[in-house]
Design an enzyme around this catalytic site. Structure first.
Site, PDB file in Angstrom:
ATOM      1  N   HIS A 246      81.154 -42.783  54.703  1.00 57.21           N
ATOM      2  CA  HIS A 246      80.554 -42.586  56.022  1.00 57.21           C
ATOM      3  C   HIS A 246      80.322 -43.912  56.747  1.00 57.21           C
ATOM      4  O   HIS A 246      80.172 -44.961  56.132  1.00 57.21           O
ATOM      5  CB  HIS A 246      79.282 -41.725  55.963  1.00 57.21           C
ATOM      6  CG  HIS A 246      78.054 -42.393  55.439  1.00 57.21           C
ATOM      7  ND1 HIS A 246      77.144 -41.759  54.626  1.00 57.21           N
ATOM      8  CD2 HIS A 246      77.544 -43.642  55.622  1.00 57.21           C
ATOM      9  CE1 HIS A 246      76.162 -42.583  54.353  1.00 57.21           C
ATOM     10  NE2 HIS A 246      76.381 -43.740  54.942  1.00 57.21           N
TER      11      HIS A 246
ATOM     12  N   GLU B  53      79.036 -38.334  58.427  1.00 58.82           N
ATOM     13  CA  GLU B  53      79.417 -37.921  57.084  1.00 58.82           C
ATOM     14  C   GLU B  53      80.857 -37.392  57.083  1.00 58.82           C
ATOM     15  O   GLU B  53      81.405 -37.084  58.154  1.00 58.82           O
ATOM     16  CB  GLU B  53      78.463 -36.809  56.616  1.00 58.82           C
ATOM     17  CG  GLU B  53      76.998 -37.232  56.533  1.00 58.82           C
ATOM     18  CD  GLU B  53      76.668 -38.060  55.296  1.00 58.82           C
ATOM     19  OE1 GLU B  53      77.539 -38.822  54.812  1.00 58.82           O
ATOM     20  OE2 GLU B  53      75.521 -37.952  54.823  1.00 58.82           O
TER      21      GLU B  53
ATOM     22  N   ASN C 147      80.420 -42.351  50.234  1.00 64.00           N
ATOM     23  CA  ASN C 147      81.380 -41.289  50.566  1.00 64.00           C
ATOM     24  C   ASN C 147      82.254 -41.652  51.776  1.00 64.00           C
ATOM     25  O   ASN C 147      82.925 -40.803  52.338  1.00 64.00           O
ATOM     26  CB  ASN C 147      80.631 -39.968  50.816  1.00 64.00           C
ATOM     27  CG  ASN C 147      79.640 -40.074  51.971  1.00 64.00           C
ATOM     28  OD1 ASN C 147      79.593 -41.087  52.667  1.00 64.00           O
ATOM     29  ND2 ASN C 147      78.857 -39.029  52.194  1.00 64.00           N
TER      30      ASN C 147
ATOM     31  N   ASP D 261      71.868 -45.814  63.917  1.00 62.15           N
ATOM     32  CA  ASP D 261      71.312 -44.530  63.504  1.00 62.15           C
ATOM     33  C   ASP D 261      69.833 -44.626  63.136  1.00 62.15           C
ATOM     34  O   ASP D 261      69.284 -45.733  62.982  1.00 62.15           O
ATOM     35  CB  ASP D 261      72.122 -43.959  62.327  1.00 62.15           C
ATOM     36  CG  ASP D 261      72.408 -44.995  61.239  1.00 62.15           C
ATOM     37  OD1 ASP D 261      71.755 -46.058  61.238  1.00 62.15           O
ATOM     38  OD2 ASP D 261      73.267 -44.734  60.391  1.00 62.15           O
TER      39      ASP D 261
HETATM   40  C1  GLP Z   1      73.111 -45.788  55.391  1.00 66.28           C
HETATM   41  C2  GLP Z   1      73.436 -46.140  56.830  1.00 66.28           C
HETATM   42  C3  GLP Z   1      74.809 -46.703  56.973  1.00 66.28           C
HETATM   43  C4  GLP Z   1      75.058 -47.748  55.902  1.00 66.28           C
HETATM   44  C5  GLP Z   1      74.946 -47.127  54.552  1.00 66.28           C
HETATM   45  C6  GLP Z   1      75.232 -48.070  53.400  1.00 66.28           C
HETATM   46  O1  GLP Z   1      73.523 -44.533  55.032  1.00 66.28           O
HETATM   47  N1  GLP Z   1      73.317 -45.034  57.703  1.00 66.28           N
HETATM   48  O2  GLP Z   1      74.961 -47.250  58.262  1.00 66.28           O
HETATM   49  O3  GLP Z   1      76.328 -48.297  56.069  1.00 66.28           O
HETATM   50  O4  GLP Z   1      73.616 -46.676  54.438  1.00 66.28           O
HETATM   51  O5  GLP Z   1      74.065 -48.629  52.932  1.00 66.28           O
HETATM   52  P1  GLP Z   1      73.932 -49.705  51.779  1.00 66.28           P
HETATM   53  O6  GLP Z   1      74.342 -50.986  52.389  1.00 66.28           O
HETATM   54  O7  GLP Z   1      72.491 -49.674  51.405  1.00 66.28           O
HETATM   55  O8  GLP Z   1      74.818 -49.285  50.689  1.00 66.28           O
END
Ligand code: GLP
Length: 244
Positions: free
Chosen positions: A144, A149, A142, A73
């Protein structure tokens, strides 16, 4: 240990061990398949994992010269050179440290007007290379995956999505006072499920609820990661805080 079969759940004590174990599995997969197509993720969880993976490269155990990557993404709109972009994150933590070829790095471009065309291009490119062999995933608080989402359809493909306020809040640290973009471009749930193998990593107590729902609750759109239980080859690696 093998990730060749079905659903593997591994809980280790420390976040560092999650990174080490995941890097070991990924490095072994690169060693076995030099032209592997990797699906990559960003976020805090991935920092140590990439650090460990770079160590395998530096030791000469693996080479990225034939590896192809597709990141999950990117924010929208954003310029890839913006320090808060996921592309900058990947350059800093992995791409600038290994011998990957620029032409083998695939990224959603968050700086285009026609986002529909961009998402179509990405989805087609994944198909053209024969699909993703090994997809790395983190998980949002959440539930995702990527930027899919809660409420995302299980048949969704790469598209533009609106970010929830909880996601914007969780990711605000990357923007240092600037506004987090309202949207993102992300591979869809169907795109992710089309990968041959999936490894999801989660560390820290903030992820405990999402992990519990992913593993134990109903398979529902409300918890996007729960759909992974339908995939034929998934490994979930967490630390004990995320397993509480
Ligand atoms: C972002 C990314 C996700 C990732 C998530 C968790 O939202 N789009 O792909 O899994 O963050 O991030 P973190 O590892 O910083 O908690």
């Amino acid at each position: 240990m093998s990730i060749e079969e079905q659903f593997t759940f591994l809980e280790v004590s420390k976040a560092k061990e999650v990174a080490k174990l995941a890097a070991k599995i990924v490095a072994n997969n690169i060693k076995k398949n030099k032209g592997i197509v990797l699906g990559l993720a960003t976020g805090n969880t991935m920092v140590e994992f990439y650090k460990e993976l770079v160590k395998y490269y530096k030791k000469g155990f693996i080479s990225f010269s034939k590896v192809k990557t597709f990141n999950l993404d990117e924010y929208y709109p954003i310029n890839s050179e913006d320090k808060s972009s996921f592309r900058s994150f990947m350059n800093k933590h992995l791409f600038d440290k290994v011998n990957i070829k620029e032409k083998n790095i695939n990224f959603l471009n968050g700086d285009v007007k026609d986002f529909k065309k961009e998402c179509e291009r990405y989805e087609n490119k994944i198909k053209k290379v024969g699909g993703i062999d090994l997809q790395i995933l983190g998980i949002g608080v959440n539930g995702h995956v990527g930027f899919n989402e809660p409420g995302s359809s299980f048949t969704s493909i790469t598209r533009r999505v609106k970010l929830s306020s909880s996601t914007k809040k969780a990711n605000a640290r990357e923007f240092k006072g600037k506004q987090v973009p309202k949207y993102a471009l992300t591979m869809g749930i169907k795109t992710i499920l089309s990968s041959d193998k999936i490894i999801l990593l989660a560390i820290g107590d903030k992820k405990a609820r999402a992990i519990k729902k992913t593993l134990e609750g109903k398979i529902t759109k409300k918890v996007p990661a729960s759909v992974l239980r339908k995939h034929k080859n998934v490994s979930i690696i967490i630390d004990c805080k995320a397993g509480k």
